[in-house]
Enzyme design. Structure first.
Site, PDB file in Angstrom:
ATOM      1  N   TYR A   1       0.871  -1.175   0.000  1.00 59.27           N
ATOM      2  CA  TYR A   1       0.000   0.000   0.000  1.00 59.27           C
ATOM      3  C   TYR A   1       0.911   1.228   0.000  1.00 59.27           C
ATOM      4  CZ  TYR A   1      -4.438  -2.369   0.965  1.00 59.27           C
ATOM      5  OH  TYR A   1      -5.577  -3.130   0.867  1.00 59.27           O
TER       6      TYR A   1
ATOM      7  N   HIS B   1     -17.194  -3.994  -2.498  1.00 60.64           N
ATOM      8  CA  HIS B   1     -15.831  -4.531  -2.423  1.00 60.64           C
ATOM      9  C   HIS B   1     -15.672  -5.630  -1.380  1.00 60.64           C
ATOM     10  CE1 HIS B   1     -11.570  -4.877  -2.780  1.00 60.64           C
ATOM     11  NE2 HIS B   1     -11.486  -4.823  -1.474  1.00 60.64           N
TER      12      HIS B   1
END
Length: 620
Positions: free
Chosen positions: A209, A390
């Site tokens: 990330y 999601h």
């Protein structure tokens, strides 16, 4: 097999004797299109009539043989429907509604529910156009729904309809798109602004990330962002899992450079209000004509956090990336300033999914009764116009359900055929109003038959999430509202000792995950008290509690009886059926992965108390 093929050829009765180029039915414009293969051999156009519940397809294939189009499911092509047609050397056409009885064999349906509108062949292409009801009364026909649909296409090099696995393609498509970009306004004075990383060296790790903080465009008066799209480097497209843009409060003290979003420096996880986002499989998105993201007023953010999730599962070295999000904005103002509300299961290891589960449901509760208090000002009724769903690889279905005064009001959005590789912002068919005091529940359905260890909530693709993002107006300061169950009570229901959340999570590793214990865990999680965490753009956090309400089962709607063939009485469903009526579409109508062990998660994600405060990672 020879006998089967001869029998199939008998079934394909010539429908027309004219020469190639004869068309049946109207040739109105079909608004939507997509290539179905990476080599651009199969090109699909489609359009639909929501009121009549009829869809029209046009498949164009580079072949002089037969072509086929239908719908299948995520697990097997056996049972899939396939409408097959082509043009014989003498100019006659053949056309038939069929289904796959096994991986290699086609059989004609007893009820012919597809209506031919055109079949042509030229020196390069065979083109077949037909219409069919969303839901016929033939059990061999798959439904066309507002969920993700797995479109099956096939073709041959001659006029013998024989299945060849090299010429069979399946592509997930959201067929029933409500708004087409061509129907939306594009301001002539549009300005483009890119938010991107610059020559970022992707680590040789499975999951990264990467976060950086960037300024938004500086404007002298109010503007509106009306469109966004991903900016991807071609060789890195398969590695970029999602890109998120978070609005930062103007009082935030932000770090410089690029770093791990959820690593040692917690400053890189600041800013948690999503304003735009893209995930794998998605395309560009243009807002409805009356909404936009505000720029240039004292209430608007001046800085954003750009987050890019990389999945480098092959641990490739030396790859640099400059991906990001491209914004389109204009001084032509829309009527409403939009916002994004994040719902679902609060993402950290208290979220667990047992291994070997055919089905496991997780729930995240949102209670809006404290929105006004934490917002710092009255909160107008929220008008929801779009959504993004999601989960990660174990996800099979999601839905968001609305409750008012203790009663279920509606399902806001759902996808019962969720595909991890097709995550996109979708428009609602009608705008949904949420009033202060309403409760919002997210339900996520998982399957882990391919896993032999627990799956925990976490940022990695091999962990799990359960999130729904609602796009709404007028905006307020609430960025997220998510819940999680009392893990201690869940552990006790499973016969394990636990005195706090940490022990409760660790106790899940001691459970023998039989089908009975899987169902017991699901029931315990649903019946446990939920902690609801509400967060604002300025990182103010407020907690409350609640209980998971029941969700009423949804029944299938009526089916359309075919005008050709026969539907046996036992095929008619209790929902009833009705006769099909001819429909002419107008061109302008609007209509086995690894999982991170718990110990690793706890080390990499930090202490539980820290996670409760810095939950900005709760995204794909």
């Amino acid at each position: 097999m020879t006998g089967v093929l001869l029998f199939q050829l008998v079934l394909f009765l010539p429908l027309a004797a004219p020469s190639q180029g004869h068309h049946h039915g109207p040739k109105s414009r079909l608004r939507y299109s997509r290539f179905l293969d990476s080599s651009n051999v199969l090109f699909l156009r489609w359009d639909f009539d929501l009121e009549a519940e009829v869809i029209t397809f046009e498949l164009k294939v580079r072949t002089a043989g037969w072509v086929g189009l239908g719908v299948t499911n995520r697990y097997t092509n056996v049972g899939a429907d396939l409408v097959v047609g082509g043009v014989l050397p003498n100019g006659n056409v053949y056309f038939s509604d069929q289904h796959l009885v096994d991986e290699d064999t086609l059989q004609e349906d007893g009820s012919q529910d597809a209506e031919l509108q055109g079949l042509t062949e030229d020196a390069v292409y065979t083109t077949m156009r037909f219409s069919r009801p969303f839901r016929s009364c033939d059990p061999h026909d798959q439904d066309i729904t507002s969920d993700t649909v797995r479109v099956l296409a096939a073709y041959g090099q001659d006029d013998t309809p024989k299945l060849d696995r090299e010429h069979i393609f399946v592509k997930s498509i959201f067929l029933l798109q409500i708004i087409h970009p061509d129907d939306l306004q594009v301001p002539e004075d549009t300005i483009i602004h890119d938010l991107e990383l610059t020559n970022f060296l992707i680590p040789e790790d499975d999951t990264t990330y990467a976060c950086t903080f960037l300024p938004l465009p500086i404007v002298s008066k109010k503007h509106h962002i009306h469109k966004f799209e991903p900016k991807l480097i071609s060789h890195n497209e398969t590695m970029v899992h999602h890109i998120l843009v978070y609005a930062c409060g103007n009082a935030s003290i932000l770090p410089t450079g690029t770093s791990d979003c959820y690593g040692a420096d917690p400053a890189f996880s600041l800013c948690s209000q999503v304003i735009v986002g893209w995930a794998v499989g998605g395309l560009s998105y243009q807002f409805p004509d009356d909404v936009g993201i505000s720029l240039g007023t004292p209430l608007d953010p001046q800085w954003i956090r750009l987050e890019i999730h990389y999945s480098n599962f092959h641990n490739l070295p030396g790859i640099y990336d400059s991906s990001g999000i491209r914004l389109y904005y204009s001084p032509q103002l829309r009527r409403y300033d939009m916002g994004v509300l994040q719902l679902g299961f609060f993402t950290f290891p208290i979220h667990f999914i047992p291994p070997g589960a055919q089905s496991f449901m997780s729930y995240g509760l949102c209670k809006t009764e404290k929105f006004e208090e934490i917002n710092g000002a009255p909160v107008p009724d929220i008008q929801v116009y779009g959504y993004l769903l999601h989960t990660h690889l174990a996800g099979r279905a999601l839905k968001a359900v609305q409750y008012r005064n203790g009663s279920e009001l509606r399902t806001i959005c759902k996808d019962d055929s969720y595909d991890f590789n097709l995550q996109e912002t979708r428009d609602l068919p009608a705008r949904v109003e949420i009033k202060p005091g309403d409760e919002l529940l997210v339900e996520c359905h998982y399957q882990t038959l391919d896993r032999d260890s627990l799956t925990f909530g976490g940022p990695s693709t091999i962990n799990e999430m359960c999130l729904i993002f609602l796009f709404y107006y007028p905006r307020n300061n609430i960025s997220s509202c998510m819940g999680y169950p009392d893990i201690v009570s869940v552990a006790h229901e499973l016969g394990e000792e636990a005195s706090d959340s940490m022990e409760g999570m660790m106790a899940m590793n001691n459970v023998e995950w039989t089908p009975e214990n899987i169902k017991k865990a699901e029931k315990a999680c649903k019946e446990a008290q939920q902690t609801v965490i509400i967060k604002t753009i300025d990182e103010v956090v407020e907690n409350t509690t609640g209980w998971i309400p029941d969700i009423a089962p949804t029944s299938r709607g009526p089916c359309l009886e075919s005008t050709g063939g026969k539907v046996e009485p036992q095929d008619k469903t209790p929902a009833g059926f009705r006769a099909a009526t001819p429909v002419t579409l107008s061109g302008t109508s609007t209509i086995a992965p690894r999982t991170l062990p718990l110990a690793t998660l706890l080390i990499t994600q930090g202490a539980l108390s820290w996670l409760l405060v810095t939950q900005a990672r709760d995204w794909p």
